[in-house]
Design a protein around this motif. Structure first.
Motif, PDB file in Angstrom:
ATOM      1  N   THR A 166       0.835  -1.185   0.000  1.00  0.00           N
ATOM      2  CA  THR A 166       0.000   0.000   0.000  1.00  0.00           C
ATOM      3  C   THR A 166       0.873   1.238   0.000  1.00  0.00           C
ATOM      4  O   THR A 166       1.824   1.345   0.766  1.00  0.00           O
ATOM      5  N   LEU A 167       0.530   2.190  -0.884  1.00  0.00           N
ATOM      6  CA  LEU A 167       1.279   3.440  -0.970  1.00  0.00           C
ATOM      7  C   LEU A 167       0.364   4.527  -1.490  1.00  0.00           C
ATOM      8  O   LEU A 167      -0.733   4.255  -1.978  1.00  0.00           O
ATOM      9  N   THR A 168       0.812   5.767  -1.346  1.00  0.00           N
ATOM     10  CA  THR A 168       0.043   6.903  -1.840  1.00  0.00           C
ATOM     11  C   THR A 168       0.885   7.685  -2.838  1.00  0.00           C
ATOM     12  O   THR A 168       2.106   7.557  -2.879  1.00  0.00           O
ATOM     13  N   THR A 169       0.190   8.517  -3.631  1.00  0.00           N
ATOM     14  CA  THR A 169       0.863   9.320  -4.640  1.00  0.00           C
ATOM     15  C   THR A 169       0.751  10.796  -4.295  1.00  0.00           C
ATOM     16  O   THR A 169      -0.079  11.197  -3.464  1.00  0.00           O
ATOM     17  N   ASN A 170       1.547  11.602  -4.955  1.00  0.00           N
ATOM     18  CA  ASN A 170       1.488  13.059  -4.785  1.00  0.00           C
ATOM     19  C   ASN A 170       0.158  13.629  -5.261  1.00  0.00           C
ATOM     20  O   ASN A 170      -0.231  14.720  -4.857  1.00  0.00           O
ATOM     21  N   LYS A 171      -0.544  12.902  -6.121  1.00  0.00           N
ATOM     22  CA  LYS A 171      -1.823  13.379  -6.657  1.00  0.00           C
ATOM     23  C   LYS A 171      -3.014  12.915  -5.837  1.00  0.00           C
ATOM     24  O   LYS A 171      -4.152  13.117  -6.220  1.00  0.00           O
ATOM     25  N   GLY A 172      -2.759  12.262  -4.682  1.00  0.00           N
ATOM     26  CA  GLY A 172      -3.836  11.914  -3.760  1.00  0.00           C
ATOM     27  C   GLY A 172      -4.462  10.561  -3.956  1.00  0.00           C
ATOM     28  O   GLY A 172      -5.548  10.298  -3.446  1.00  0.00           O
ATOM     29  N   PHE A 173      -3.808   9.666  -4.666  1.00  0.00           N
ATOM     30  CA  PHE A 173      -4.343   8.333  -4.884  1.00  0.00           C
ATOM     31  C   PHE A 173      -3.743   7.344  -3.892  1.00  0.00           C
ATOM     32  O   PHE A 173      -2.588   7.474  -3.488  1.00  0.00           O
ATOM     33  N   LEU A 174      -4.531   6.342  -3.527  1.00  0.00           N
ATOM     34  CA  LEU A 174      -4.077   5.221  -2.722  1.00  0.00           C
ATOM     35  C   LEU A 174      -3.941   4.035  -3.667  1.00  0.00           C
ATOM     36  O   LEU A 174      -4.886   3.680  -4.373  1.00  0.00           O
ATOM     37  N   TYR A 175      -2.756   3.454  -3.720  1.00  0.00           N
ATOM     38  CA  TYR A 175      -2.497   2.284  -4.551  1.00  0.00           C
ATOM     39  C   TYR A 175      -2.347   1.068  -3.643  1.00  0.00           C
ATOM     40  O   TYR A 175      -1.677   1.142  -2.612  1.00  0.00           O
TER      41      TYR A 175
ATOM     42  N   THR B  99      -0.469  -9.850  -3.814  1.00  0.00           N
ATOM     43  CA  THR B  99       0.661 -10.735  -4.091  1.00  0.00           C
ATOM     44  C   THR B  99       0.589 -11.386  -5.470  1.00  0.00           C
ATOM     45  O   THR B  99       1.559 -11.982  -5.928  1.00  0.00           O
ATOM     46  N   GLU B 100      -0.551 -11.270  -6.148  1.00  0.00           N
ATOM     47  CA  GLU B 100      -0.682 -11.783  -7.514  1.00  0.00           C
ATOM     48  C   GLU B 100      -0.426 -10.689  -8.552  1.00  0.00           C
ATOM     49  O   GLU B 100      -0.446 -10.949  -9.750  1.00  0.00           O
ATOM     50  N   GLY B 101      -0.242  -9.444  -8.083  1.00  0.00           N
ATOM     51  CA  GLY B 101       0.015  -8.334  -8.995  1.00  0.00           C
ATOM     52  C   GLY B 101      -1.227  -7.544  -9.362  1.00  0.00           C
ATOM     53  O   GLY B 101      -1.146  -6.605 -10.161  1.00  0.00           O
ATOM     54  N   ALA B 102      -2.384  -7.900  -8.805  1.00  0.00           N
ATOM     55  CA  ALA B 102      -3.610  -7.142  -9.077  1.00  0.00           C
ATOM     56  C   ALA B 102      -3.481  -5.759  -8.453  1.00  0.00           C
ATOM     57  O   ALA B 102      -3.022  -5.612  -7.320  1.00  0.00           O
ATOM     58  N   PHE B 103      -3.910  -4.765  -9.193  1.00  0.00           N
ATOM     59  CA  PHE B 103      -3.702  -3.368  -8.867  1.00  0.00           C
ATOM     60  C   PHE B 103      -5.040  -2.717  -8.514  1.00  0.00           C
ATOM     61  O   PHE B 103      -6.006  -2.864  -9.257  1.00  0.00           O
ATOM     62  N   LYS B 104      -5.105  -2.000  -7.399  1.00  0.00           N
ATOM     63  CA  LYS B 104      -6.301  -1.249  -7.037  1.00  0.00           C
ATOM     64  C   LYS B 104      -5.875   0.187  -6.790  1.00  0.00           C
ATOM     65  O   LYS B 104      -4.953   0.450  -6.022  1.00  0.00           O
ATOM     66  N   LYS B 105      -6.547   1.118  -7.441  1.00  0.00           N
ATOM     67  CA  LYS B 105      -6.207   2.542  -7.357  1.00  0.00           C
ATOM     68  C   LYS B 105      -7.462   3.292  -6.902  1.00  0.00           C
ATOM     69  O   LYS B 105      -8.497   3.206  -7.548  1.00  0.00           O
ATOM     70  N   THR B 106      -7.350   4.017  -5.773  1.00  0.00           N
ATOM     71  CA  THR B 106      -8.485   4.740  -5.217  1.00  0.00           C
ATOM     72  C   THR B 106      -8.122   6.210  -5.077  1.00  0.00           C
ATOM     73  O   THR B 106      -7.095   6.543  -4.490  1.00  0.00           O
ATOM     74  N   ASN B 107      -8.965   7.090  -5.604  1.00  0.00           N
ATOM     75  CA  ASN B 107      -8.722   8.529  -5.486  1.00  0.00           C
ATOM     76  C   ASN B 107      -9.265   9.010  -4.148  1.00  0.00           C
ATOM     77  O   ASN B 107     -10.467   9.054  -3.923  1.00  0.00           O
TER      78      ASN B 107
END
Length: 115
Positions: free
Chosen positions: A71-80, A84-92
């Protein structure tokens, strides 16, 4: 220093912070961010364990392990969140650039505008 037997010996770009070690089940994960927006998730010998193809505008916060997701966040305010399978979830979450984030295995805390 280069460790013999470790396969990842040359990064594509500058490593932003010290690599972090996580263990999920019986698997080890070495996670670190590169300045070109690449997130590297390697196994214990330096081979890619999870390929993250999307470039990420990393915030100042470290990658944390929350509910077995990286889990990490971006400078643009998204939570990534990457499982463990590589599935990606992006939440603004509409966070400011200077927000704070911390997490444990079961708790995620984010501070934005003193809230």
């Amino acid at each position: 220093k280069i460790v013999s037997g470790f396969k990842y010996t040359n990064a594509d770009d500058v490593i932003l912070s010290a690599p972090q070690h996580f263990r999920i089940g019986n698997k080890d994960y070495l996670v670190f961010q590169l300045s070109n927006g690449t997130l590297k998730i390697l196994n214990r010998v330096g081979s890619v364990r999870i390929k993250v193809s999307e470039k990420i505008d990393f915030s100042e916060n470290e990658v944390k392990l929350y509910r077995n997701n990286f889990t990490l966040t971006t400078n643009k305010g998204f939570l990534y969140q990457i499982d463990t399978e590589g599935a990606f979830k992006k939440t603004n979450l509409n966070l400011n650039g200077d927000h704070g984030m911390d997490a444990t295995s079961k708790t995620l805390a984010i501070m934005n505008d003193n809230i």
